[in-house]
Design an enzyme around this catalytic site. Structure first.
Site, PDB file in Angstrom:
ATOM      1  N   PHE A   1      92.560  87.813  88.396  1.00 14.40           N
ATOM      2  CA  PHE A   1      93.912  87.993  88.921  1.00 14.40           C
ATOM      3  C   PHE A   1      93.922  87.957  90.459  1.00 14.40           C
ATOM      4  O   PHE A   1      93.000  87.446  91.098  1.00 14.40           O
ATOM      5  CB  PHE A   1      94.535  89.292  88.398  1.00 14.40           C
ATOM      6  CG  PHE A   1      94.857  89.284  86.922  1.00 14.40           C
ATOM      7  CD1 PHE A   1      94.720  88.145  86.149  1.00 14.40           C
ATOM      8  CD2 PHE A   1      95.316  90.440  86.295  1.00 14.40           C
ATOM      9  CE1 PHE A   1      95.032  88.152  84.781  1.00 14.40           C
ATOM     10  CE2 PHE A   1      95.625  90.447  84.930  1.00 14.40           C
ATOM     11  CZ  PHE A   1      95.478  89.316  84.187  1.00 14.40           C
TER      12      PHE A   1
ATOM     13  N   THR B   1      86.935  77.793  90.345  1.00 14.76           N
ATOM     14  CA  THR B   1      86.636  76.492  90.940  1.00 14.76           C
ATOM     15  C   THR B   1      86.113  76.672  92.370  1.00 14.76           C
ATOM     16  O   THR B   1      85.117  76.052  92.771  1.00 14.76           O
ATOM     17  CB  THR B   1      87.922  75.633  90.938  1.00 14.76           C
ATOM     18  OG1 THR B   1      88.409  75.564  89.593  1.00 14.76           O
ATOM     19  CG2 THR B   1      87.672  74.234  91.453  1.00 14.76           C
TER      20      THR B   1
ATOM     21  N   TRP C   1      87.728  70.756  94.148  1.00 13.10           N
ATOM     22  CA  TRP C   1      88.208  70.180  92.895  1.00 13.10           C
ATOM     23  C   TRP C   1      88.008  68.661  92.930  1.00 13.10           C
ATOM     24  O   TRP C   1      87.521  68.073  91.958  1.00 13.10           O
ATOM     25  CB  TRP C   1      89.688  70.532  92.716  1.00 13.10           C
ATOM     26  CG  TRP C   1      90.259  70.077  91.410  1.00 13.10           C
ATOM     27  CD1 TRP C   1      90.185  70.726  90.208  1.00 13.10           C
ATOM     28  CD2 TRP C   1      90.977  68.875  91.168  1.00 13.10           C
ATOM     29  NE1 TRP C   1      90.817  69.996  89.239  1.00 13.10           N
ATOM     30  CE2 TRP C   1      91.302  68.854  89.802  1.00 13.10           C
ATOM     31  CE3 TRP C   1      91.365  67.796  91.978  1.00 13.10           C
ATOM     32  CZ2 TRP C   1      92.021  67.809  89.215  1.00 13.10           C
ATOM     33  CZ3 TRP C   1      92.078  66.753  91.395  1.00 13.10           C
ATOM     34  CH2 TRP C   1      92.396  66.772  90.031  1.00 13.10           C
TER      35      TRP C   1
ATOM     36  N   PHE D   1      95.331  71.156  95.969  1.00  9.35           N
ATOM     37  CA  PHE D   1      95.767  70.535  94.710  1.00  9.35           C
ATOM     38  C   PHE D   1      96.217  69.107  95.005  1.00  9.35           C
ATOM     39  O   PHE D   1      96.663  68.814  96.119  1.00  9.35           O
ATOM     40  CB  PHE D   1      96.938  71.323  94.113  1.00  9.35           C
ATOM     41  CG  PHE D   1      96.521  72.425  93.183  1.00  9.35           C
ATOM     42  CD1 PHE D   1      95.691  73.451  93.620  1.00  9.35           C
ATOM     43  CD2 PHE D   1      96.956  72.453  91.867  1.00  9.35           C
ATOM     44  CE1 PHE D   1      95.308  74.474  92.772  1.00  9.35           C
ATOM     45  CE2 PHE D   1      96.582  73.476  91.007  1.00  9.35           C
ATOM     46  CZ  PHE D   1      95.762  74.487  91.458  1.00  9.35           C
TER      47      PHE D   1
ATOM     48  N   ALA E   1      91.462  91.749  83.290  1.00 10.54           N
ATOM     49  CA  ALA E   1      91.655  92.278  84.640  1.00 10.54           C
ATOM     50  C   ALA E   1      92.845  93.228  84.714  1.00 10.54           C
ATOM     51  O   ALA E   1      93.171  93.715  85.783  1.00 10.54           O
ATOM     52  CB  ALA E   1      91.833  91.134  85.626  1.00 10.54           C
TER      53      ALA E   1
ATOM     54  N   LYS F   1      96.048  77.524  78.277  1.00 10.08           N
ATOM     55  CA  LYS F   1      95.315  77.333  79.511  1.00 10.08           C
ATOM     56  C   LYS F   1      94.231  76.271  79.432  1.00 10.08           C
ATOM     57  O   LYS F   1      93.901  75.634  80.417  1.00 10.08           O
ATOM     58  CB  LYS F   1      94.678  78.673  79.876  1.00 10.08           C
ATOM     59  CG  LYS F   1      94.197  78.770  81.294  1.00 10.08           C
ATOM     60  CD  LYS F   1      93.616  80.167  81.507  1.00 10.08           C
ATOM     61  CE  LYS F   1      92.817  80.244  82.794  1.00 10.08           C
ATOM     62  NZ  LYS F   1      92.023  81.458  82.841  1.00 10.08           N
TER      63      LYS F   1
ATOM     64  N   LYS G   1      90.216  80.342  91.508  1.00  7.29           N
ATOM     65  CA  LYS G   1      89.142  81.217  92.005  1.00  7.29           C
ATOM     66  C   LYS G   1      87.788  80.754  91.484  1.00  7.29           C
ATOM     67  O   LYS G   1      86.818  80.685  92.239  1.00  7.29           O
ATOM     68  CB  LYS G   1      89.357  82.659  91.538  1.00  7.29           C
ATOM     69  CG  LYS G   1      90.452  83.405  92.243  1.00  7.29           C
ATOM     70  CD  LYS G   1      90.467  84.875  91.849  1.00  7.29           C
ATOM     71  CE  LYS G   1      90.614  85.113  90.370  1.00  7.29           C
ATOM     72  NZ  LYS G   1      91.959  84.800  89.842  1.00  7.29           N
TER      73      LYS G   1
ATOM     74  N   ARG H   1      82.594  85.150  85.139  1.00  6.19           N
ATOM     75  CA  ARG H   1      82.946  85.646  83.806  1.00  6.19           C
ATOM     76  C   ARG H   1      82.831  84.520  82.770  1.00  6.19           C
ATOM     77  O   ARG H   1      82.977  83.351  83.093  1.00  6.19           O
ATOM     78  CB  ARG H   1      84.378  86.175  83.801  1.00  6.19           C
ATOM     79  CG  ARG H   1      84.550  87.498  84.521  1.00  6.19           C
ATOM     80  CD  ARG H   1      86.016  87.806  84.720  1.00  6.19           C
ATOM     81  NE  ARG H   1      86.607  86.823  85.629  1.00  6.19           N
ATOM     82  CZ  ARG H   1      87.913  86.603  85.754  1.00  6.19           C
ATOM     83  NH1 ARG H   1      88.758  87.272  85.005  1.00  6.19           N
ATOM     84  NH2 ARG H   1      88.351  85.706  86.596  1.00  6.19           N
TER      85      ARG H   1
END
Lengths: 555, 555
Positions: free
Chosen positions: B300, B72, B409, B381, B272, B104, B70, B93
């Site tokens: 989320f 990205t 990306w 991806f 979230a 992560k 999200k 955020r």
């Protein structure tokens, strides 16, 4: 009478770029944090320079619980030097958030001798202490996670020495049991929190001279012991890289200004009991790079602060002061002469005279033990009477003590011109710094030397537990590090009610603990609190901020 | 293939002053933090303006544990708009330190769609989270100190709801007993720590529109209950002024830039689950003040993130989005179609097709429940096959779902030009935001509405404990606040293994808790963790920094 914060707001700060330019800091090395704060890139310290500065240490007699104004005197003296045409700079510790919300209020000088912006400096400043807390707590989380995930290193959960840290006066966290709640929730064990300034990471940051040095020291931290009794280092948990990444900006000294626009490097703030109590080596070096005379201070009275500044910081870094200022007040002399805290505002010439031996012993230590020139600065308080000030002057003269009145709280630099002149005379005198003990001395011998030479004790006793720790520290290769005594700041002894200049006492060491990354062994005497509590009415209750962001209630 | 940090370092950032100037931020409102970060004074939001911006919300389908991009997509979409000549701005955020050292890695976008300086943003940034943690912990210290000093308010130590916070993944602190060690060491009680992003102070900061509003909300925080069952507020401890003083700078949105120099307001980061999961109102307003199109995201999947963005943040502030982007990936569709995490890199067209109903339900919610125009962005991806991408396109066409491929990306803004064009078309369409429940609805009715309309559950059940809490919340005047559901992000249900578009289920609320300062009631379902743990091999082990301050190992 204006409050500190009102006085601070009455002065228009120079843009930090102007402070830097006046000091000679190249713009390329300045990293602004808002308009009136900056960090300075320490890589400039690696550039060659033939600049030779004089360093002056400001220390104090054994204080009253309210403190004697070392920071205020440090700032005012630098401002006075500036008024005399001397290029001066200040190196100070950063305040901790804990006391700000507790009893003490702010710690950025006072009256007309302050560093500004005082509210920022007293709150988050540039985030250094938060970074130190995060690095401390990352190591703790990695340690407990290692145990949770199988404990390949065989760490004894009953022998973990690494605590978590918060920058808050929070007695509720002194002793905790954590890791409870079942198999997935960690390993139940006794634990505790220290205030961030008591973290070894704070001491390490203040002694580090590069990121490599920082990482090396962080990796050397002993977090506990294995079931086999071997020390476990942070590097065995692979924590030092991430900890250093968290600290990469915190390692850069902060530049602010005094109310009279003298450059002030305010950086680091280790406890003066379980750590060495001085601002960072980087900050001191910066002040010496950009000032012809740099003024710095060390925590608590000279028995702790000056001793550690000299025997730890100067020993480890090669920094050498040219002169020492011992701050005394009529109040502290009366306190040392037997007056209770509640009666300190009353004139009491007899008690004042009775307190003089405390001052004398500190002065004698600086001159005879450490071989440094010294002047006493009487930091004038509004409650002082002329008779008291006259008595101090005549007593000092009688005893051959070099003394000057300092009125910087009321007058700023103007209030310390004579002190400045005397300091300028002293820094040109020959000095020959000696340490209280030789490099590489056995820790028991080093403790004996500090106790007998500096405190004037008859000797040092070790409790049975401390004796065992002494043997273990020697066996683990920590037996010849410098020593860092954690002791009450109120007395030469390890008992906070024995004021003045006591004789015929012994020091009892009840615990020895290595700060392997800071490169010293802490010797704990008496009860040393590494997590303060809030008082009945915390200062926080009176702190406020309005819609324009203007803070009130800090003092 | 370059890592995120290597890509981030390959771009020369604009000086933050240049970013601000290009965005139209007056220099007088800019507070620099170093060269490439700044805070922006929110007082400018009070200046009149007739600027009308369109706001676009980026949300997602139910994700895989690795996340669907999200952030990205948000960044790449803004960069694409900029390439199309649209003045865009981003509101995001701030990342939490915890995940950075856990599994992560960083959270500042990825590949060629990042905000920079990524390592600063991922570490301390401008110190906001540390300030929030300090304010949280000051309140905790004042609370326990109040009890220790006599407990005049009669606070029941078994009913304290306020926890301490650290910005660290530290499972050892989930459940603790603190205050042990004797009379002077606090009051022994069960306690626990949350990660800072789970603190109500975080939610409050993100919803506050001025220091007055912040202080009001901080004062309204319920920290626990008296022996008589009355809620105890932070203002009864006189904590709100000092807390607000700690937060005065944290309240100012941070300005940074994307790799393509689009202005990005990165500010706040509430969980979230137990909070509303959106960047600050201030940041969103800034992006709308300085962009013609502002792109923002919510945490989320859309069942949690978009629901709360709309039903909480938009309801409370009057902010209205003009369009919504739902991010999906081939991986998440396969995951929702039953493929295990380990097999997500394998082509699986059948599973992909089976996962489509999850996407459809989210799209339908946005359009039918909330009345907003919507486009699906397929975030490509490297492991995606052309057959998978073709299938998604044909399935969407068949089902009438508006879809565009996003390759930000790999390509930055260039990879989302078609998505940008479609977004520009959508924001001009009429939209008519409806909420899932009316203002002032009873919390049970509001929960029923969210569960049946958004999750498509058959209804809500309350455990006996939750029923008692419901009655108590109503009695204490909290019965008509908006609701904030804490639920697994992986499923429309409250069970994280029920993927896709389940039907015939009910939601079980096991606990209700008021966030009285944030102005919502949290309904906890399933097991919601407010303090993560570190994995077997924490990411921290690979993070390092060299002598030039260059960080490696963040990704």
């Amino acid at each position: 009478m204006l409050t500190d914060i009102e006085i601070a707001h009455s002065v228009e700060p120079w843009p930090i770029q102007q402070v830097a330019e006046a000091a000679g800091v190249d713009a390329k090395h300045l990293i602004p944090y808002g308009f009136d704060k900056a960090k300075v890139d320490y890589s400039l310290l690696n550039e060659p320079s033939d600049h030779e500065a004089k360093l002056v240490l400001v220390t104090a007699i054994n204080p009253t619980p309210a403190g004697e104004g070392k920071t205020t005197t440090t700032i005012g003296l630098a401002d006075a030097l500036r008024r005399r045409g001397v290029k001066s700079a200040v190196a100070l510790r950063e305040p901790s958030l804990g006391p700000v919300f507790g009893v003490k209020g702010g710690a950025a000088g006072g009256g007309y001798a302050q560093v500004i912006p005082m509210e920022d400096i007293n709150l988050h400043f540039t985030g250094d202490f938060h970074a130190i807390g995060a690095a401390n707590n990352l190591l703790a989380a990695m340690l407990d996670n290692h145990i949770q995930q199988g404990n390949a290193l065989g760490i004894d959960v009953k022998r973990i020495t690494w605590k978590r840290a918060v920058d808050m006066n929070d007695r509720q966290l002194r002793h905790v049991i954590d890791g409870i709640g079942g198999k997935a929730q960690g390993v139940p064990r006794e634990d505790g929190f220290d205030i961030t300034v008591a973290s070894e990471v704070m001491a390490i940051l203040c002694l580090s001279t590069s990121i490599s040095d920082l990482k090396q020291r962080l990796g050397e931290i002993v977090v506990g012991y294995t079931y086999a009794g071997e020390p476990v280092r942070a590097r065995q948990l692979k924590a030092q890289g991430a900890m250093a990444a968290l600290l990469k900006d915190a390692l850069k000294p902060n530049l602010v200004q005094t109310l009279e626009h003298t450059p002030a490097f305010v950086h680091g703030g280790p406890f003066a009991n379980i750590a060495h109590g001085c601002n960072s080596v980087m900050a001191t070096r910066m002040a010496m790079r950009f000032g012809d005379v740099a003024i710095t201070e060390a925590g608590f009275g000279a028995d702790l602060g000056a001793e550690k500044f000299l025997d730890i910081k100067c020993r480890m870094t090669g920094i050498r002061p040219s002169a020492v200022v011992v701050v005394a007040t009529a109040r502290a002399l009366k306190y040392n002469g037997g007056v209770t805290k509640a009666d300190l505002n009353e004139e009491n010439l007899e008690a004042l005279k009775a307190g003089m031996p405390n001052l004398l012993r500190h002065v004698d230590n600086i001159q005879s033990v450490y071989g440094l020139p010294c002047v006493v600065a009487i930091n004038r308080f509004p409650s002082d009477t002329q008779a008291e000030l006259d008595l101090i002057a005549s007593e000092c003269e009688k005893l051959g003590v070099n003394v000057r009145l300092s009125e910087v709280w009321a007058k700023g630099g103007e209030g310390a011109l004579e002190l400045a002149d005397e300091v300028m005379r002293l820094v040109e005198e020959p000095s020959d710094l000696r340490f209280a003990y030789e490099d590489g001395a056995d820790i028991a011998d080093a403790l004996e030397a500090v106790a007998t030479k500096v405190y004037r004790a008859d000797g040092v006793d070790f409790t049975p537990a401390a004796k065992r720790q002494l043997a273990e520290l020697r066996a683990n290769g920590f037996g010849n590090l410098p020593v860092c005594v954690a002791k009450t700041q109120y007395s030469f002894t390890d008992q906070d009610k024995l004021l003045g200049a006591p004789e015929g006492f012994r020091i009892t060491v009840r615990e020895l603990k290595v700060s392997a990354g800071a490169h010293f062994v802490v010797a704990l005497t008496g009860n040393v609190l590494t997590m303060p509590g809030l008082p009945k009415v915390p200062a926080a209750e009176n702190i406020d901020v309005d819609d324009d962001g203007v803070i009130t209630g800090l003092f």
